[in-house]
Scaffold this motif. Sequence first.
Motif, PDB file in Angstrom:
ATOM      1  N   SER A  49      16.083 -59.790  11.711  1.00  0.00           N
ATOM      2  CA  SER A  49      15.940 -61.049  10.983  1.00  0.00           C
ATOM      3  C   SER A  49      16.974 -62.044  11.499  1.00  0.00           C
ATOM      4  O   SER A  49      17.984 -61.652  12.080  1.00  0.00           O
ATOM      5  CB  SER A  49      16.101 -60.842   9.478  1.00  0.00           C
ATOM      6  OG  SER A  49      17.393 -60.367   9.181  1.00  0.00           O
ATOM      7  N   ILE A  64      10.261 -71.336  16.530  1.00  0.00           N
ATOM      8  CA  ILE A  64       9.463 -70.374  15.758  1.00  0.00           C
ATOM      9  C   ILE A  64       8.601 -69.525  16.690  1.00  0.00           C
ATOM     10  O   ILE A  64       8.583 -68.296  16.593  1.00  0.00           O
ATOM     11  CB  ILE A  64       8.595 -71.107  14.715  1.00  0.00           C
ATOM     12  CG1 ILE A  64       9.508 -71.737  13.650  1.00  0.00           C
ATOM     13  CG2 ILE A  64       7.596 -70.163  14.079  1.00  0.00           C
ATOM     14  CD1 ILE A  64       8.818 -72.717  12.732  1.00  0.00           C
ATOM     15  N   ASP A  65       7.923 -70.163  17.632  1.00  0.00           N
ATOM     16  CA  ASP A  65       7.087 -69.419  18.594  1.00  0.00           C
ATOM     17  C   ASP A  65       7.936 -68.484  19.461  1.00  0.00           C
ATOM     18  O   ASP A  65       7.557 -67.351  19.732  1.00  0.00           O
ATOM     19  CB  ASP A  65       6.303 -70.376  19.503  1.00  0.00           C
ATOM     20  CG  ASP A  65       5.189 -71.094  18.759  1.00  0.00           C
ATOM     21  OD1 ASP A  65       4.842 -70.676  17.636  1.00  0.00           O
ATOM     22  OD2 ASP A  65       4.662 -72.068  19.318  1.00  0.00           O
ATOM     23  N   CYS A  67      10.749 -67.039  18.728  1.00  0.00           N
ATOM     24  CA  CYS A  67      11.246 -65.902  17.959  1.00  0.00           C
ATOM     25  C   CYS A  67      10.150 -64.889  17.661  1.00  0.00           C
ATOM     26  O   CYS A  67      10.418 -63.705  17.498  1.00  0.00           O
ATOM     27  CB  CYS A  67      11.882 -66.384  16.649  1.00  0.00           C
ATOM     28  SG  CYS A  67      13.464 -67.207  16.898  1.00  0.00           S
ATOM     29  N   GLU A  68       8.931 -65.368  17.583  1.00  0.00           N
ATOM     30  CA  GLU A  68       7.818 -64.444  17.332  1.00  0.00           C
ATOM     31  C   GLU A  68       7.542 -63.619  18.555  1.00  0.00           C
ATOM     32  O   GLU A  68       7.178 -62.502  18.534  1.00  0.00           O
ATOM     33  CB  GLU A  68       6.571 -65.203  16.893  1.00  0.00           C
ATOM     34  CG  GLU A  68       6.725 -65.774  15.496  1.00  0.00           C
ATOM     35  CD  GLU A  68       5.535 -66.618  15.057  1.00  0.00           C
ATOM     36  OE1 GLU A  68       4.680 -66.987  15.902  1.00  0.00           O
ATOM     37  OE2 GLU A  68       5.459 -66.912  13.865  1.00  0.00           O
TER      38      GLU A  68
END
Length: 68
Positions: A49, A64-65, A67-68
């Motif tokens: 996390s 965000i992308d 980290c995914e």
Amino acid sequence: MIVGYNLSLEDPSAMLVGLCMINTVDFKERKLTEFGVKGKWPVWGKPQSIHVDNGKDFRSRTVIDGCE
């Protein structure tokens, strides 16, 4: 323990967040040698996390992308 960092005088951005994340997941031996530090920094790999403040650089689609 700090697991990654990026020190810059630039304005906050997704690119700087990405550089910090690269430092987070990478092995640290080379960085310690580069700075002449004799010690261990035994943290690397994909974090389970990530906790950040509400800055727009952390909420960008690019971060965000990535980290995914």
